[in-house]
Design an enzyme around this catalytic site. Structure first.
Site, PDB file in Angstrom:
ATOM      1  N   LEU A 103       0.727  -1.156  -0.214  1.00 49.19           N
ATOM      2  CA  LEU A 103      -0.076  -0.026   0.177  1.00 49.19           C
ATOM      3  C   LEU A 103       0.846   1.257   0.032  1.00 49.19           C
ATOM      4  O   LEU A 103       0.631   2.232  -0.607  1.00 49.19           O
ATOM      5  CB  LEU A 103      -0.996  -0.228   1.196  1.00 49.19           C
ATOM      6  CG  LEU A 103      -1.880  -1.242   1.512  1.00 49.19           C
ATOM      7  CD1 LEU A 103      -2.661  -1.147   2.793  1.00 49.19           C
ATOM      8  CD2 LEU A 103      -2.770  -1.348   0.269  1.00 49.19           C
ATOM      9  N   LYS A 162      15.745  -2.216  -1.889  1.00 51.96           N
ATOM     10  CA  LYS A 162      14.383  -2.220  -2.087  1.00 51.96           C
ATOM     11  C   LYS A 162      13.589  -0.955  -2.365  1.00 51.96           C
ATOM     12  O   LYS A 162      12.776  -0.813  -3.329  1.00 51.96           O
ATOM     13  CB  LYS A 162      13.451  -3.246  -1.029  1.00 51.96           C
ATOM     14  CG  LYS A 162      13.535  -4.366  -0.951  1.00 51.96           C
ATOM     15  CD  LYS A 162      12.776  -4.870   0.178  1.00 51.96           C
ATOM     16  CE  LYS A 162      12.985  -6.186   0.861  1.00 51.96           C
ATOM     17  NZ  LYS A 162      11.944  -6.434   1.727  1.00 51.96           N
ATOM     18  N   ASP A 187      14.394   1.775  10.528  1.00 58.07           N
ATOM     19  CA  ASP A 187      13.625   0.309  10.832  1.00 58.07           C
ATOM     20  C   ASP A 187      13.037   0.463  12.315  1.00 58.07           C
ATOM     21  O   ASP A 187      13.730   0.791  13.156  1.00 58.07           O
ATOM     22  CB  ASP A 187      15.051  -0.647  11.044  1.00 58.07           C
ATOM     23  CG  ASP A 187      14.872  -1.918  11.616  1.00 58.07           C
ATOM     24  OD1 ASP A 187      13.427  -2.240  11.471  1.00 58.07           O
ATOM     25  OD2 ASP A 187      15.513  -2.933  11.651  1.00 58.07           O
ATOM     26  N   SER A 198      -6.565  -0.189  11.129  1.00 59.66           N
ATOM     27  CA  SER A 198      -7.244  -1.207  10.333  1.00 59.66           C
ATOM     28  C   SER A 198      -8.768  -1.485  11.094  1.00 59.66           C
ATOM     29  O   SER A 198      -8.839  -1.166  12.024  1.00 59.66           O
ATOM     30  CB  SER A 198      -6.411  -2.423  10.626  1.00 59.66           C
ATOM     31  OG  SER A 198      -7.427  -3.575  10.222  1.00 59.66           O
ATOM     32  N   TYR A 249      -2.393  -8.840  16.213  1.00 62.48           N
ATOM     33  CA  TYR A 249      -2.039  -7.742  15.292  1.00 62.48           C
ATOM     34  C   TYR A 249      -3.076  -6.724  15.201  1.00 62.48           C
ATOM     35  O   TYR A 249      -2.982  -5.437  15.355  1.00 62.48           O
ATOM     36  CB  TYR A 249      -2.195  -8.416  13.840  1.00 62.48           C
ATOM     37  CG  TYR A 249      -2.181  -7.698  12.663  1.00 62.48           C
ATOM     38  CD1 TYR A 249      -1.314  -6.530  12.255  1.00 62.48           C
ATOM     39  CD2 TYR A 249      -3.587  -7.566  11.980  1.00 62.48           C
ATOM     40  CE1 TYR A 249      -1.646  -5.655  11.414  1.00 62.48           C
ATOM     41  CE2 TYR A 249      -3.668  -6.600  10.902  1.00 62.48           C
ATOM     42  CZ  TYR A 249      -3.047  -5.692  10.356  1.00 62.48           C
ATOM     43  OH  TYR A 249      -2.849  -4.583   9.529  1.00 62.48           O
ATOM     44  N   LYS A 305      -3.379  -2.386  16.082  1.00 56.95           N
ATOM     45  CA  LYS A 305      -3.789  -1.664  15.372  1.00 56.95           C
ATOM     46  C   LYS A 305      -4.915  -0.805  15.856  1.00 56.95           C
ATOM     47  O   LYS A 305      -5.169   0.599  15.511  1.00 56.95           O
ATOM     48  CB  LYS A 305      -4.946  -2.164  14.154  1.00 56.95           C
ATOM     49  CG  LYS A 305      -3.778  -2.849  13.046  1.00 56.95           C
ATOM     50  CD  LYS A 305      -3.059  -1.867  12.078  1.00 56.95           C
ATOM     51  CE  LYS A 305      -1.603  -2.053  12.078  1.00 56.95           C
ATOM     52  NZ  LYS A 305      -1.192  -0.839  11.178  1.00 56.95           N
ATOM     53  N   SER A 351      -1.759  -7.561  -0.650  1.00 55.44           N
ATOM     54  CA  SER A 351      -0.466  -7.140  -0.368  1.00 55.44           C
ATOM     55  C   SER A 351       0.366  -8.048   0.372  1.00 55.44           C
ATOM     56  O   SER A 351      -0.137  -9.157   0.573  1.00 55.44           O
ATOM     57  CB  SER A 351      -0.664  -5.755   0.446  1.00 55.44           C
ATOM     58  OG  SER A 351      -0.560  -6.020   1.982  1.00 55.44           O
TER      59      SER A 351
HETATM   60  N1  NAP Z   1      -3.224  -4.959   3.209  1.00 56.82           N
HETATM   61  C1  NAP Z   1      -4.337  -5.115   3.973  1.00 56.82           C
HETATM   62  O1  NAP Z   1      -5.544  -5.572   3.971  1.00 56.82           O
HETATM   63  C2  NAP Z   1      -4.324  -4.073   5.254  1.00 56.82           C
HETATM   64  C3  NAP Z   1      -5.539  -3.868   6.039  1.00 56.82           C
HETATM   65  C4  NAP Z   1      -5.500  -3.039   7.035  1.00 56.82           C
HETATM   66  C5  NAP Z   1      -4.427  -2.587   7.490  1.00 56.82           C
HETATM   67  N2  NAP Z   1      -3.008  -2.503   6.468  1.00 56.82           N
HETATM   68  C6  NAP Z   1      -1.912  -1.689   7.015  1.00 56.82           C
HETATM   69  O2  NAP Z   1      -1.376  -1.094   6.129  1.00 56.82           O
HETATM   70  C7  NAP Z   1      -0.058  -0.896   6.117  1.00 56.82           C
HETATM   71  C8  NAP Z   1       0.767  -1.427   4.922  1.00 56.82           C
HETATM   72  O3  NAP Z   1       0.556  -2.776   4.846  1.00 56.82           O
HETATM   73  P1  NAP Z   1       0.515  -3.528   3.464  1.00 56.82           P
HETATM   74  O4  NAP Z   1      -0.399  -4.317   3.349  1.00 56.82           O
HETATM   75  O5  NAP Z   1       1.116  -2.661   2.422  1.00 56.82           O
HETATM   76  O6  NAP Z   1       1.744  -4.484   3.916  1.00 56.82           O
HETATM   77  P2  NAP Z   1       3.155  -4.893   3.161  1.00 56.82           P
HETATM   78  O7  NAP Z   1       2.956  -5.099   1.616  1.00 56.82           O
HETATM   79  O8  NAP Z   1       3.751  -6.178   3.894  1.00 56.82           O
HETATM   80  O9  NAP Z   1       4.064  -3.596   3.199  1.00 56.82           O
HETATM   81  C9  NAP Z   1       4.574  -3.322   4.722  1.00 56.82           C
HETATM   82  C10 NAP Z   1       5.704  -2.441   4.501  1.00 56.82           C
HETATM   83  O10 NAP Z   1       6.034  -2.014   6.179  1.00 56.82           O
HETATM   84  C11 NAP Z   1       7.294  -2.257   6.067  1.00 56.82           C
HETATM   85  N3  NAP Z   1       7.996  -2.878   7.370  1.00 56.82           N
HETATM   86  C12 NAP Z   1       7.608  -3.993   8.042  1.00 56.82           C
HETATM   87  N4  NAP Z   1       8.568  -4.083   9.024  1.00 56.82           N
HETATM   88  C13 NAP Z   1       9.440  -2.807   9.107  1.00 56.82           C
HETATM   89  C14 NAP Z   1      10.449  -2.381  10.069  1.00 56.82           C
HETATM   90  N5  NAP Z   1      10.681  -3.065  11.108  1.00 56.82           N
HETATM   91  N6  NAP Z   1      10.726  -1.075   9.915  1.00 56.82           N
HETATM   92  C15 NAP Z   1      10.330  -0.328   8.671  1.00 56.82           C
HETATM   93  N7  NAP Z   1       9.415  -0.859   7.950  1.00 56.82           N
HETATM   94  C16 NAP Z   1       9.020  -2.097   7.968  1.00 56.82           C
HETATM   95  C17 NAP Z   1       7.609  -3.345   5.016  1.00 56.82           C
HETATM   96  O11 NAP Z   1       9.221  -3.380   4.602  1.00 56.82           O
HETATM   97  P3  NAP Z   1       9.764  -4.720   4.141  1.00 56.82           P
HETATM   98  O12 NAP Z   1       9.387  -4.598   2.539  1.00 56.82           O
HETATM   99  O13 NAP Z   1      11.211  -4.479   4.174  1.00 56.82           O
HETATM  100  O14 NAP Z   1       9.328  -5.743   4.725  1.00 56.82           O
HETATM  101  C18 NAP Z   1       6.555  -2.775   3.845  1.00 56.82           C
HETATM  102  O15 NAP Z   1       7.387  -1.852   3.328  1.00 56.82           O
HETATM  103  C19 NAP Z   1       0.302  -1.613   7.375  1.00 56.82           C
HETATM  104  O16 NAP Z   1       0.303  -0.854   8.635  1.00 56.82           O
HETATM  105  C20 NAP Z   1      -0.765  -2.605   7.794  1.00 56.82           C
HETATM  106  O17 NAP Z   1      -1.160  -2.887   8.889  1.00 56.82           O
HETATM  107  C21 NAP Z   1      -3.130  -3.422   5.542  1.00 56.82           C
END
Ligand code: NAP
Length: 326
Positions: free
Chosen positions: A39, A64, A87, A168, A201, A205, A236
């Site tokens: 996202l 990346k 990080d 979330s 998780y 949130k 994602s």
């Molecule tokens: N997808 C959904 O359905 C959904 C629903 C509700 C809320 N969300 C929220 O949306 C946000 C984005 O998630 P996403 O769905 O896009 O997931 P994603 O594709 O897994 O992306 C997560 C991002 O967070 C980074 N990250 C993880 N651990 C980290 C750390 N220790 N330090 C810095 N960065 C870190 C990851 O970096 P790396 O690539 O290096 O791992 C990646 O850039 C999150 O807060 C998630 O809780 C998502």
């Protein structure tokens, strides 16, 4: 909404929209954490297409980040994009990052999006349960470290800067049994309290919502408009730790695309000027969970705030949190 059927209903019936084509972000500096993928990446791409002047993508793996930058530049070649290391599982990294943010001439928009969904009990490098460390402690400390730059920009421009924390809808769905513990965060570090599947998780949130609401009471909305957003249930990498195939069926049945989820993030960050302290879902301000709004929720909100500052005081003495101490 909040209920499971309500969730399915809006996943089926609502289609998130991108920012209006006429929206110009010329001259603006935008910061996105976790912008290399998912996202955050799609949100960065969308914002770049609105002619942001300086886009800072804060990532834990700069390789990346560089790959993501190249992909965005192919579509928006004129945008200045910087890849900064951050990080959430390293207080040193957060402090260095915060100092770097303070050197910015301006910071108009900050999207705290980095996060993970860890479905089994693990501890992060810093010793806390992993979801708690990354989603709550990491996000909260970063929010404090970037505030001075957002406030400075607002004073210079005469317009509030914007800060959005990604939460979330799952924050509605948890028992949150730890809430009555003498120390909630310490309780959440205990393996026995981890609970089933996504409970931990989703609890983190909820902590995002509580933290943001309390922080919103301590800053001036004329300087920083702070909100939280539900991006919806989207494709994602977040779901990578899911062991069963059910998530794939759910995504196929009613998941939004990564781009659609990102539209919810850019909308919360750029639109809704009056959303200070509010929670957005389906691109509008809606009430958060009943627990958040309850008397108990308000007390827990303050308790979480104090416990979090106590963790920072003890574990990150270098962090600049003095102005928020009681
Ligand atoms: N997808 C959904 O359905 C959904 C629903 C509700 C809320 N969300 C929220 O949306 C946000 C984005 O998630 P996403 O769905 O896009 O997931 P994603 O594709 O897994 O992306 C997560 C991002 O967070 C980074 N990250 C993880 N651990 C980290 C750390 N220790 N330090 C810095 N960065 C870190 C990851 O970096 P790396 O690539 O290096 O791992 C990646 O850039 C999150 O807060 C998630 O809780 C998502």
């Amino acid at each position: 909404m909040g209920g499971f059927f309500g969730f399915i209903w809006h996943q089926w019936t609502f289609t998130p929209k991108p920012l209006a084509a006429s929206k110009s972000l010329e001259g603006k500096t935008v910061l996105i954490t976790g912008g290399n993928i998912g996202l955050g990446f799609e949100a960065a791409k969308e914002l770049a297409s609105h002619r942001v002047s300086n886009l800072i993508m804060a990532v834990r793996d700069t390789k990346k980040g560089e790959t993501a930058k190249e992909a965005i530049l192919k579509e928006s070649p004129d945008v200045k994009i910087e890849i900064w290391e951050l990080d959430y599982d390293s207080y040193d990294s957060i402090i260095v990052f915060g100092e770097r943010v303070k050197t910015l001439e301006r910071l108009d928009y900050a999207l705290l999006n980095a996060g993970l969904k860890q479905m089994q009990y693990t501890t992060a490098k810093l010793g806390h349960e992993t979801n708690v460390q990354i989603n709550h402690l990491g996000t909260s400390l970063v929010s404090l470290q970037i505030l001075p730059a957002l406030e400075k920009t607002a004073k210079a421009t005469g317009k509030p800067s914007r800060l959005t924390i990604v939460s979330s809808e799952g924050h509605f769905w948890i028992p949150f049994n730890e809430r009555t513990a003498p120390n909630i965060l310490a309780k959440m570090d205990e393996k026995e309290t981890f609970g089933k599947q996504m409970n931990r998780y989703y609890t983190t949130k909820l902590l995002n919502v509580l933290w943001a609401r309390e922080l919103a009471t301590k800053i001036k909305k004329e300087e920083v408009v702070l909100n939280t957003v539900n991006p919806g249930f989207c494709y994602s990498g977040l779901h990578r730790h899911e062991k069963t195939g059910i998530i794939k069926i759910f995504l196929w049945a009613f998941g939004w695309t990564t781009q659609q989820g990102a539209h919810c993030l850019t909308d919360a960050l750029v639109e809704h000027e009056d959303s200070h302290g509010e929670y957005l879902s389906e691109q509008k301000v809606v009430p958060p969970s009943n627990f958040v709004l309850s008397d108990e929720g308000q007390k827990v909100q303050k308790k979480i705030w104090n416990e979090t500052l106590d963790v920072f005081k003890k574990e990150v003495p270098k962090a600049d949190i003095r102005s928020f101490e009681a």
